[in-house]
Enzyme design. Structure first.
Site, PDB file in Angstrom:
ATOM      1  N   LYS A   1       0.806  -1.227   0.000  1.00 20.46           N
ATOM      2  CA  LYS A   1       0.000   0.000   0.000  1.00 20.46           C
ATOM      3  C   LYS A   1       0.835   1.270   0.000  1.00 20.46           C
ATOM      4  CE  LYS A   1      -2.158  -1.942   3.603  1.00 20.46           C
ATOM      5  NZ  LYS A   1      -2.186  -3.349   3.365  1.00 20.46           N
TER       6      LYS A   1
ATOM      7  N   ALA B   1      -7.870  -7.420   0.926  1.00 19.28           N
ATOM      8  CA  ALA B   1      -7.271  -8.589   0.260  1.00 19.28           C
ATOM      9  C   ALA B   1      -7.902  -8.843  -1.107  1.00 19.28           C
ATOM     10  CB  ALA B   1      -7.346  -9.814   1.165  1.00 19.28           C
TER      11      ALA B   1
ATOM     12  N   LYS C   1      -5.698   2.328   3.970  1.00 17.11           N
ATOM     13  CA  LYS C   1      -6.733   1.713   3.130  1.00 17.11           C
ATOM     14  C   LYS C   1      -7.886   2.671   2.845  1.00 17.11           C
ATOM     15  CE  LYS C   1      -5.820  -3.026   4.582  1.00 17.11           C
ATOM     16  NZ  LYS C   1      -6.083  -3.983   5.670  1.00 17.11           N
TER      17      LYS C   1
END
Ligand code: ADP
Ligand code: ASP
Ligand code: MG
Length: 816
Positions: free
Chosen positions: A580, A612, A683
């Site tokens: 990330k 995922a 995220k």
């Protein structure tokens, strides 16, 4: 009458000559044969070498000459019966002595005239035909040796053979009249003579032409060219290992392919047989049963649009340019005349419609000569600056798509350019033959192999698409991925026509590279004995291999690896990663990566950055691309935190549960990234950015739920010690929620330009309450999904699901 021609490799060894004999015997019963033979394989090249050395005054030519002598003498000894040997050996020796004399003359004069050169080169065919004639006779084949040098009349015209057809045919027919009763007429290929009877040749590869001239003169029923491949192939097998034999070709197509480098037929060969519609068969001496290629004139419109690809490896482009060009009379005429006088062959021409420039492609070895000739022709215009000095670009190649049906088909060139563009191949020039039988593009030589292979995959539909993976990181996720590729490989190959190969694998210490694909059953062992891994080594090998459909996969969580993406994408190599760091770095960096990918036709895919393998980013992209707008996001994005809070009941220590999560691969390699909330913030940030909203990580509010000071631990071990010591803190946190019938969930949220993350106590009526195990949930409120949000829920952590998400990204690229 059938004409059979056997090339250099077919007559190279005593064993191959046995095969030649069998082919002749098989055909002999059906009528008279004209057989044309080349020099023993490699001999003409050696003769060229000898004469160049002799001209340069290099006595070393004698060594090469000695090799030639030995080769022919031992061929006689190995091939011929004792009885046939002695007369043949003495004739061969006489010829070799003559050759020696001519070479000696060149050496002494240090001068190699065209005539001397042609005389020397002609010895190859004269020697081979003599030996083969003796051999066939000794095998009871009634065979007459013909001096084709005296029958075929030809001169060199600007580097091309100019055959006097009426005269040549007359002589061949007359000769034939007198020898109708012989079973086989054996002709040395390649050699000819001029109007004065002095030796000339038909040019390199010219034995094919000899055979075509004979077929034409004697109106043969067919011309068979016996060589070392199964026929004309869809591309040069040296570049495209999966090239296939083309079963039928039109004369024009064969001509076009051979003009653009398909060496299997010498270009002038087609013309003489085309006139009389004599079919040509290209056959393999070493695989007599193989079908071969038939070249003829009938046309069926159901045939494939593109028949084959051909290529010329060493090309140079000359560009003449200048504002004054428009006014200069007969400008192009003078350019071409200058080139032609300098004996420079023009392979292709492109002219911009503005007429301010004209570009021609020529053989690279002629570049210097051409430059001088052109600059000389235009010296006045150069002085007055009406034109600029000739621009010469070297190290280029040309690739041509050939097919007669192309003219009825739109979109062929579009597809060609798109295919090349997707693989980062820059097109320098484009030319379409006026016949519309070919489209050719000029590219960098280093892109030749890649270009031929992608075009081959794109135009020969039944072809499998090859995808080449370069993988860094073989930990939990990486090894699951390799495992999945290994298991799925065959299915994808058969069902999806995709051939996935892992070309490079690396961990932090070792690197394993195999251009043909690493054996995925044995990769651990092979990697452990691989070369030393450094980023430079990995990148330079990946770039210099320059393979089509290359994908770089980063399975690490390293910043140093993420920093390589720009360079990789700029080389038109796609990047797929669960890492990330790149997407969560500065907004400028994130945008730059996307724009580089776009510019160089590569893909940058990171579905596994969030949840995922769940299709979160792809779903979000589809919403946005179809015009929807994100209003609000609520999500549990940490499979690891969810796992930890679902399993922590105040009984077994919190630290132990964290440890288990790490061992099972649900956390980042460094679990502090999960527990601090950084992972979740990254995220949600990525989801926000993918919603086309500009944000940086500092703007996301997030309080740590951990006891003070624990994140300051120096190492992962110290961190575990710190949280072990704080068990009471975690028990209290759990009990407070539990006593109210609530559960702890680490929730991230975005609304109205603001984002936050933090631990929340959720009650039973909340959709997050029932989130099991290591699951993730993402709730999108959008303009379309205003009241009833779009919810994605499922396993959000774990090596297997992450690997399958990476695999899905790879397949997205493969299917494009
Ligand atoms: P010969 O000595 O029999 O005349 P050549 O070497 O002149 O044989 O021509 C055959 C070679 O042409 C093959 O071995 C192959 O390497 C090369 N070649 C180049 N392009 C093609 C193609 N499209 N199809 C088949 N062969 C090709
Ligand atoms: N021996 C000649 C050459 O190598 C002619 C031929 O083989 O076609 O060019
Ligand atoms: Mg040839």
């Amino acid at each position: 009458m059938k004409v059979l021609k056997f090339g250099g490799t077919s007559v190279a060894t005593p064993e191959s000559l046995q095969l030649v004999k069998e082919i002749i015997k098989q055909r002999i019963d059906n009528g008279q044969l004209a057989v044309v033979v080349s020099a023993l394989g490699g001999v003409t090249n050696q003769l060229v070498e000898c004469s160049e050395k002799a001209r340069a005054g290099d006595l070393d030519y004698e060594k090469t000459l000695k090799e030639l002598e030995d080769r022919h003498l031992s061929m006689c000894k190995e091939l011929l019966t004792l009885q046939a040997q002695s007369p043949t050996l003495s004739q061969v020796k006489i010829m070799l002595n003559d050759l020696e004399d001519v070479l000696r003359g060149v050496f002494l004069l240090k001068e190699l005239s065209k005539r001397a050169s042609d005389t020397i080169l002609g010895f190859g065919e004269r020697l081979s035909s003599l030996i083969i004639w003796s051999f066939l006779n000794s095998e009871s084949i009634d065979c007459e040796l013909v001096d084709s040098g005296q029958l075929i009349q030809s001169e060199d015209h600007l580097g091309h053979p100019a055959v006097d057809f009426p005269e040549t045919s007359k002589r061949i027919v007359r000769y034939h009249e007198k020898n109708r009763d012989r079973a086989v007429l054996l002709f040395p290929g390649f050699i000819s003579s001029d109007a004065e009877g002095k030796p000339t040749t038909l040019g390199r590869g010219g034995s094919d032409y000899t055979a075509a001239i004979i077929a034409n003169s004697l109106n043969a029923e067919s011309l068979e060219i016996w060589t070392d491949v199964n026929g004309v192939m869809t591309a040069h097998p040296k570049w495209v290992s999966r090239a296939k034999v083309i079963s039928e070709l039109l004369y024009e197509e064969a001509m076009e392919l051979s003009h653009f480098g398909a060496k299997v037929i010498y270009p002038p060969t087609i013309q003489p047989v085309l006139k009389q519609d004599i079919p040509i068969y290209i056959k393999n001496t070493f695989r007599r049963d193989a079908e071969g290629t038939k070249i003829h004139s009938s046309f069926s419109s159901t045939e494939k649009v593109i028949k084959g690809l051909s290529s010329i490896e060493h090309m140079a482009l000359l560009t003449l340019k200048g504002s004054g060009m428009v006014g200069i009379p007969s400008f192009s005429y003078r350019l071409f005349k200058a080139l032609s006088n300098a004996r420079v062959n023009v392979i292709l021409i492109t002219q911009a419609s503005s007429e301010h420039s004209i570009t021609v492609g020529i053989d690279q070895k002629d570049a210097e000569k051409a430059k001088n000739a052109v600059n000389n022709e235009f010296q006045n215009e150069l002085k007055t600056q009406a034109i600029e000095a000739l621009k010469v670009e070297l190290d280029l190649s040309v690739v041509a798509l050939v097919g007669a049906n192309m003219k009825e088909q739109v979109g062929v060139s579009g597809r060609m350019f798109e295919t090349l563009g997707e693989n980062g191949v820059n097109i320098k020039a484009i030319a379409q033959g006026s016949s519309e039988l070919n489209i050719s593009v000029v590219i960098k030589r280093s892109d030749l192999k890649k270009s031929l292979n992608v075009l081959h995959e794109s135009f020969f539909l039944s072809e499998r698409k090859r995808v080449n993976l370069f993988i860094i990181g073989v930990g939990n996720v990486g090894s699951s991925l390799i495992d999945q590729i290994e298991k799925q490989g065959e299915y994808l190959y058969e069902e999806h026509r995709i051939d996935i190969r892992v070309i490079a694998l690396a961990n932090s210490k070792k690197l394993l590279v195999n251009e043909e694909g690493i054996n995925l059953k044995e990769w651990q062992k092979e990697l452990s004995s691989g070369e030393k891994m450094t980023a430079e080594n990995f990148l330079s090998q990946m770039k210099s291999l320059n393979l089509r459909n290359s994908i770089f996969i980063d399975n690490t969580a390293e910043k140093t690896v993420a920093e390589l993406y720009k360079d990789i994408l700029s080389s038109s190599i796609s990047v797929v990663t669960p890492n990330k760091i790149a997407c969560a770095d500065s907004y400028e960096n994130y945008l730059e990566l996307k724009s580089i990918a776009k510019k160089y036709g590569a893909r940058f895919l990171f579905e596994t950055n969030v949840a995922a393998g769940l299709p979160v980013i792809s779903t979000l992209n589809e919403l946005i691309n179809s015009g929807d707008r994100i209003l609000k996001i609520q999500a549990v994005l940490s499979g690891s935190l969810n796992f930890i809070f679902n399993n922590y009941r105040g009984e077994r220590p919190f630290a132990k549960i964290v440890r288990r999560a790490k061992e099972e691969g649900y956390t980042e390699p460094d679990p502090r990234i999960d527990l601090s909330g950084v992972d979740v913030q990254r995220k949600i940030l990525i989801l926000i950015r993918e919603s086309k909203i500009r944000m940086n990580i500092q703007e996301i509010k997030g309080a740590s739920f951990l006891p003070e000071g624990s994140l300051e631990a120096e190492s992962v071990d110290d961190f575990f010690k710190a949280i072990e010591a704080q068990e009471a803190f975690f028990q209290k946190m759990f009990n407070e929620a539990n006593s109210q019938g609530k559960k702890l969930k680490y929730v991230a949220q975005y609304e109205n330009g603001k984002a936050s993350s933090g631990l929340k106590e959720v009650s039973e009526d909340h959709p997050f309450y029932h989130l099991e195990g290591k699951d993730n949930i993402i709730v999108f409120y959008t303009e379309r999904y205003k009241d009833q949000p779009l919810i994605i829920k499922g396993a959000g952590a774990g090596a297997e699901v992450t690997a399958s998400g990476i695999f899905a990204d790879v397949m997205r690229i493969a299917h494009q």
